[in-house]
Write a protein that holds these residues in place. Structure first.
Motif, PDB file in Angstrom:
ATOM      1  N   GLU A  36       0.833  -1.202   0.000  1.00  0.00           N
ATOM      2  CA  GLU A  36       0.000   0.000   0.000  1.00  0.00           C
ATOM      3  C   GLU A  36       0.871   1.256   0.000  1.00  0.00           C
ATOM      4  O   GLU A  36       1.984   1.266   0.539  1.00  0.00           O
ATOM      5  N   VAL A  37       0.358   2.337  -0.595  1.00  0.00           N
ATOM      6  CA  VAL A  37       1.028   3.635  -0.556  1.00  0.00           C
ATOM      7  C   VAL A  37       0.146   4.601   0.217  1.00  0.00           C
ATOM      8  O   VAL A  37      -0.991   4.879  -0.174  1.00  0.00           O
ATOM      9  N   LEU A  38       0.681   5.097   1.334  1.00  0.00           N
ATOM     10  CA  LEU A  38       0.008   6.112   2.139  1.00  0.00           C
ATOM     11  C   LEU A  38       0.693   7.446   1.898  1.00  0.00           C
ATOM     12  O   LEU A  38       1.911   7.559   2.034  1.00  0.00           O
ATOM     13  N   LEU A  54      11.368   9.266  12.088  1.00  0.00           N
ATOM     14  CA  LEU A  54      11.033   8.497  13.285  1.00  0.00           C
ATOM     15  C   LEU A  54      10.750   7.039  12.935  1.00  0.00           C
ATOM     16  O   LEU A  54      11.141   6.121  13.669  1.00  0.00           O
ATOM     17  N   ILE A  55      10.074   6.821  11.809  1.00  0.00           N
ATOM     18  CA  ILE A  55       9.727   5.457  11.407  1.00  0.00           C
ATOM     19  C   ILE A  55      10.978   4.629  11.155  1.00  0.00           C
ATOM     20  O   ILE A  55      11.040   3.438  11.485  1.00  0.00           O
ATOM     21  N   LEU A  56      12.013   5.250  10.581  1.00  0.00           N
ATOM     22  CA  LEU A  56      13.256   4.533  10.293  1.00  0.00           C
ATOM     23  C   LEU A  56      14.265   4.643  11.436  1.00  0.00           C
ATOM     24  O   LEU A  56      15.405   4.198  11.288  1.00  0.00           O
ATOM     25  N   ARG A  57      13.846   5.237  12.537  1.00  0.00           N
ATOM     26  CA  ARG A  57      14.701   5.449  13.704  1.00  0.00           C
ATOM     27  C   ARG A  57      15.961   6.244  13.376  1.00  0.00           C
ATOM     28  O   ARG A  57      17.033   6.033  13.962  1.00  0.00           O
ATOM     29  N   ILE A 169       9.304   1.765   1.314  1.00  0.00           N
ATOM     30  CA  ILE A 169      10.099   2.938   0.970  1.00  0.00           C
ATOM     31  C   ILE A 169       9.455   4.160   1.623  1.00  0.00           C
ATOM     32  O   ILE A 169       8.245   4.385   1.476  1.00  0.00           O
ATOM     33  N   VAL A 170      10.241   4.929   2.348  1.00  0.00           N
ATOM     34  CA  VAL A 170       9.809   6.238   2.834  1.00  0.00           C
ATOM     35  C   VAL A 170      10.351   7.259   1.848  1.00  0.00           C
ATOM     36  O   VAL A 170      11.559   7.476   1.774  1.00  0.00           O
ATOM     37  N   ALA A 171       9.454   7.856   1.066  1.00  0.00           N
ATOM     38  CA  ALA A 171       9.840   8.814   0.029  1.00  0.00           C
ATOM     39  C   ALA A 171       9.537  10.220   0.539  1.00  0.00           C
ATOM     40  O   ALA A 171       8.367  10.614   0.619  1.00  0.00           O
ATOM     41  N   MET A 201       4.768   2.093   0.458  1.00  0.00           N
ATOM     42  CA  MET A 201       5.439   3.391   0.555  1.00  0.00           C
ATOM     43  C   MET A 201       4.724   4.306   1.535  1.00  0.00           C
ATOM     44  O   MET A 201       3.492   4.272   1.642  1.00  0.00           O
ATOM     45  N   LEU A 202       5.513   5.111   2.223  1.00  0.00           N
ATOM     46  CA  LEU A 202       5.022   6.315   2.872  1.00  0.00           C
ATOM     47  C   LEU A 202       5.513   7.449   1.987  1.00  0.00           C
ATOM     48  O   LEU A 202       6.714   7.716   1.919  1.00  0.00           O
ATOM     49  N   PHE A 203       4.592   8.099   1.287  1.00  0.00           N
ATOM     50  CA  PHE A 203       4.941   9.117   0.300  1.00  0.00           C
ATOM     51  C   PHE A 203       4.643  10.479   0.892  1.00  0.00           C
ATOM     52  O   PHE A 203       3.481  10.852   1.097  1.00  0.00           O
TER      53      PHE A 203
END
Length: 322
Positions: A36-38, A54-57, A169-171, A201-203
């Motif tokens: 999913e892409v949010l 924060l999500i990737l620390r 992926i955090v874009a 993805m977190l876009f």
């Protein structure tokens, strides 16, 4: 939330101590399912990039929970984060600043492979495959970042992120630093890669039109808080929160004949060191009433797959602005 790849609960980040810390992120919750892409959208200073880190620390949270594949990340010791950083990668806003100018492209991409012990015995071949996956000739792997255009450098950043075969992926504003003519090419590439590899993805973007194009769901962020979250087509077609309405009214593709709050929001976003009491949007909201200063509105289920944080059951007709 069952089966979610990423679950964020009550995520909070304050910078500094004392009586007036910078309240960058305040009690944010959402989930992302596999594939999913949010989209995370809001003005500059709303806390979007902080949430990504924060999500990737890359930053430690002040409070809250971040669970990735069921494992708690927010409080995990550093030695346990290596596995996370293989499963979740970041694509940064500025493709030049995120690439080491002293390294050739083969070494920029190869660093990720080396760090996780991947592609041993076929390192050069794998780097070439990754470059071709993002639309760059494998023969260019011996070049330095300055020898590429901005769009090509962002493709290198994407190839580096893909090297470890991540699930997420955090874009972070991945096209905002690019020329308009190049933005569509990079967005199309990211859509193709999502379909090909099943990436979640977190876009992150300030551009609601881009988020609507790229994302399955949208979370609208204002001064560190989620104002509205739900399926992209519902949030953009029938916004329930005044801030979402304002962002849509300011969109370049907004209907010029439709009632609108304003082409741009009035005033500036308040300081996160001294956010307004109650609803943080009330100082810029045309529907604000005294009660808005007294209570922080929780996210309410709208009954159509999304939630919004407003004490009004429905919004009045949007006022015309001269």
């Amino acid at each position: 939330m069952s089966g979610a790849l990423l679950e964020v609960r009550g995520l909070t980040k304050h910078f500094g101590g004392g009586a007036h810390p910078v309240r960058a992120v305040e009690d944010v919750s959402f989930a992302i399912q596999p594939g999913e892409v949010l989209g995370l959208v809001g003005e500059s200073g709303s806390g979007k990039s902080t949430i990504g880190r924060l999500i990737l620390r890359l930053l430690d949270p002040t409070a809250g929970s971040v669970r990735f594949g069921g494992d708690e990340i927010a409080t995990a010791p550093e030695r346990k984060l290596k596995a996370l950083r293989r499963r979740a990668q970041m694509v940064f806003q500025d493709p030049f600043a995120s690439l080491n100018p002293r390294l050739r492209v083969r070494d920029i991409i190869g660093e990720a492979l080396d760090a996780h012990g991947l592609a041993r015995g076929r390192r050069t071949e794998r780097i070439g495959e990754l470059m071709e996956t993002v639309g760059l000739p494998a023969a260019h792997m011996t070049r330095y970042p300055h020898e590429f255009s901005g769009g090509q450098r962002q493709r290198i950043g994407i190839a580096r992120a893909l090297a470890v075969e991540p699930e997420l992926i955090v874009a972070d504003e991945p096209v905002s630093a690019l020329d308009v003519s190049v933005q569509a090419q990079v967005l199309n590439l990211m859509q193709d890669l999502r379909a090909r590899f099943g990436l979640a993805m977190l876009f992150i973007s300030h551009d609601l039109d881009v988020v609507e194009l790229m994302c399955d769901r949208i979370a609208v962020l204002y001064l560190g808080r989620v104002m509205e979250i739900g399926p992209a087509e519902i949030v953009t077609a029938r916004p329930r929160h005044p801030y979402t309405q304002a962002l849509l009214a300011a969109s370049p593709k907004a209907d010029p004949d439709a009632p609108k709050l304003s082409r741009t929001l009035k005033g500036d976003i308040p300081s996160p060191m001294a956010p307004p009491s109650g609803c943080v949007f009330r100082t810029r909201c045309p529907y604000a009433m005294p009660a808005c200063a007294e209570v922080v509105p929780p996210l309410r289920d709208a009954g159509d797959g999304r939630a919004y944080a407003c004490i009004l059951d429905s919004l009045p007709s949007r006022p015309e602005v001269a």
